[in-house]
Design a protein around this motif. Sequence first.
Motif, short mmCIF file in Angstrom:
data_model
loop_
_atom_site.label_atom_id
_atom_site.label_comp_id
_atom_site.label_asym_id
_atom_site.label_seq_id
_atom_site.Cartn_x
_atom_site.Cartn_y
_atom_site.Cartn_z
N ARG A 107 0.81 -1.21 0.00
CA ARG A 107 0.00 0.00 0.00
C ARG A 107 0.85 1.26 0.00
O ARG A 107 0.42 2.31 -0.49
N MET A 108 2.04 1.17 0.57
CA MET A 108 2.94 2.30 0.66
C MET A 108 3.26 2.86 -0.73
O MET A 108 3.36 4.08 -0.92
N SER A 109 3.39 1.98 -1.73
CA SER A 109 3.75 2.41 -3.08
C SER A 109 2.57 2.39 -4.04
O SER A 109 2.41 3.30 -4.85
N PHE A 110 1.74 1.36 -3.96
CA PHE A 110 0.69 1.16 -4.95
C PHE A 110 -0.68 1.70 -4.51
O PHE A 110 -1.57 1.85 -5.34
N GLY A 111 -0.85 1.96 -3.23
CA GLY A 111 -2.13 2.40 -2.72
C GLY A 111 -3.03 1.24 -2.37
O GLY A 111 -2.75 0.09 -2.72
N LEU A 112 -4.14 1.52 -1.68
CA LEU A 112 -5.04 0.46 -1.24
C LEU A 112 -5.62 -0.32 -2.41
O LEU A 112 -5.68 -1.55 -2.39
N LYS A 113 -6.06 0.39 -3.44
CA LYS A 113 -6.62 -0.30 -4.61
C LYS A 113 -5.53 -0.86 -5.51
O LYS A 113 -5.66 -1.97 -6.03
N SER A 115 -2.67 -1.93 -4.70
CA SER A 115 -1.99 -3.07 -4.09
C SER A 115 -2.72 -4.38 -4.36
O SER A 115 -2.13 -5.45 -4.24
N VAL A 116 -4.00 -4.30 -4.73
CA VAL A 116 -4.74 -5.51 -5.07
C VAL A 116 -4.09 -6.20 -6.27
O VAL A 116 -3.88 -7.42 -6.28
N ILE A 117 -3.74 -5.41 -7.28
CA ILE A 117 -3.11 -5.96 -8.49
C ILE A 117 -1.76 -6.57 -8.16
O ILE A 117 -1.47 -7.71 -8.53
N SER A 118 -0.93 -5.82 -7.46
CA SER A 118 0.43 -6.30 -7.17
C SER A 118 0.43 -7.47 -6.20
O SER A 118 1.29 -8.35 -6.27
N VAL A 406 -3.96 8.77 3.32
CA VAL A 406 -3.01 9.17 2.28
C VAL A 406 -2.86 8.10 1.20
O VAL A 406 -2.68 8.41 0.02
N PHE A 407 -2.94 6.83 1.58
CA PHE A 407 -2.69 5.74 0.64
C PHE A 407 -3.96 5.18 0.02
O PHE A 407 -3.94 4.10 -0.58
N ALA A 408 -5.07 5.87 0.14
CA ALA A 408 -6.32 5.42 -0.48
C ALA A 408 -6.20 5.48 -2.00
O ALA A 408 -5.42 6.26 -2.55
N GLY A 409 -6.98 4.65 -2.69
CA GLY A 409 -6.95 4.65 -4.15
C GLY A 409 -5.76 3.89 -4.69
O GLY A 409 -5.32 2.89 -4.13
N TYR A 410 -5.21 4.39 -5.81
CA TYR A 410 -4.05 3.73 -6.41
C TYR A 410 -3.05 4.78 -6.87
O TYR A 410 -3.41 5.94 -7.14
N ASN A 411 -1.80 4.39 -6.93
CA ASN A 411 -0.73 5.30 -7.31
C ASN A 411 -0.36 5.04 -8.77
O ASN A 411 0.27 4.02 -9.08
N PRO A 412 -0.72 5.93 -9.70
CA PRO A 412 -0.44 5.69 -11.13
C PRO A 412 1.06 5.59 -11.43
O PRO A 412 1.45 4.87 -12.35
N ALA A 413 1.88 6.29 -10.67
CA ALA A 413 3.33 6.24 -10.91
C ALA A 413 3.86 4.82 -10.70
O ALA A 413 4.69 4.33 -11.48
N ALA A 414 3.39 4.14 -9.66
CA ALA A 414 3.84 2.77 -9.39
C ALA A 414 3.34 1.80 -10.44
O ALA A 414 4.09 0.91 -10.89
N ILE A 415 2.08 1.94 -10.85
CA ILE A 415 1.50 1.04 -11.86
C ILE A 415 2.25 1.18 -13.18
O ILE A 415 2.62 0.19 -13.81
#
Length: 465
Positions: A107-113, A115-118, A406-415
């Motif tokens: 979640r730290m990098s990818f976000g809550l949503k 992180s599901v993919i990763s 802060v980590f809600a959703g997803y982080n497009p940079a990580a994806i």
Amino acid sequence: MSINLESNVAIEPKITHTPEVDESLKPKTEEGRTVSVLSYAFMWIGDGVNLGNMTLGASLVVAGVATLNIFQTFAAAIIAIGIISTFFALNDRLGYRTGIPYVMQLRMSFGLKGSVISSLLRGIPAIIWYGFQSWIGATALNEIAKIVTDGAFNSVGICFVLIQLVQIGLSLYGFHAIKWVEMLASIVIMLALIYVFGVLLASHREIITEKWVQAEGSWGMPFFAFIMVFLGNYAAIFLSAADYSRELKSGISDTKRGLLYFFPILIAYGLTLTIGAMLASATGITNPVKAFAAVVDNSYITLFVSAFIVIGAVAVNMVANIIPPTYVITLLTKLKYKPAVTITGVLALCSFPWVLVQDSSAKGLGTFVLIYSAFLGPIVSILLVEYYILRNQKVNIEELYNEDGVFAGYNPAAIIAMLLGAAAALLKVELAWIIGVFVSGIAYYLLTKYAFKDSRFKKFTIFER
């Protein structure tokens, strides 16, 4: 809002936001860490001494000619194990110092949503390999049953269900069971391998020396490809390093933890690689099971080899293929640990492993491994860049459990960085893992710095405005 600064002792952050999260996903407390240094070492020995790693050693001898001699083999092995141990010690640090599992670390990098993919990229392959290893073990168990019953019993399917039920039962006890299974398995298998080593040395020394020890070998692409194969074998495991380190008793320095990976893996791989290469050199057979039968000529060889396979399959599953997907299921379904670990075992039963072991499926299985492994290097690279560079080892653990934080959703940079790294990795299969690591790491840093300027994931990082 405070930031938890990690040290070499466990921190117990108070998680106040998501009471519905199962206890198994919350930070491990000091009292919950039950794995000692000795048990941890045996765990990695037990994971490494298996038929698959012996086959890796046997693969060095092709058509009676060694692609690497003994010196090149161990040079490549030591380099690879050194890299593996370094990545283990780097990526296990957050889990060790805070007690959080891998799925929460993501979640730290990818976000809550995101992180599901990763997390699924780690969980789904583990379930498939869980079933695959169990089927191999069931095949061996069936051979034992046939010997004991003098041929009256012959059903791999029943053995598969039986071995799966045993593993589910053991895994219900979590790491309490794992540490004892691994200790027993590693001792039994190591003694067996030492015996085989003695037989080979006594009876086939000259041909082994000629075919492997004194072979010309190569310091070129075969040498580096062998290192990459090593890294590929452990890529999934050190990706979820936090799942293991959070169980280890606190107070152990980063250097000592690195050695806790290096020496057990060196012992396990050193012995299995050596025996695999020696068997192939002595017999010309790359299948260790068949090579065993040719070398140790007695009526108990089938029983011996079958027992080795069964114990090895269970040992690998207990470490690599059960806990990580169980945490994923627990996170996604909100189930408790025991129902989740049971579902993991049932899914492995339903993974059709009897199809995967067919010769006609070998190409498809290889493609599957290639596709998912291309994502593993990029993911671990993103996690390390995040933790060590962007956050300077300072993580707000409570926010990882806050579904509206802060980590809600997803982080497009990580994806995007993960996809770029995976695409680059697939361009040069022989060096896929290391290419993915560098491309994704660099891409993630640059994307975080220059793109998505209003991203909430920049909060608490060196790029926070």
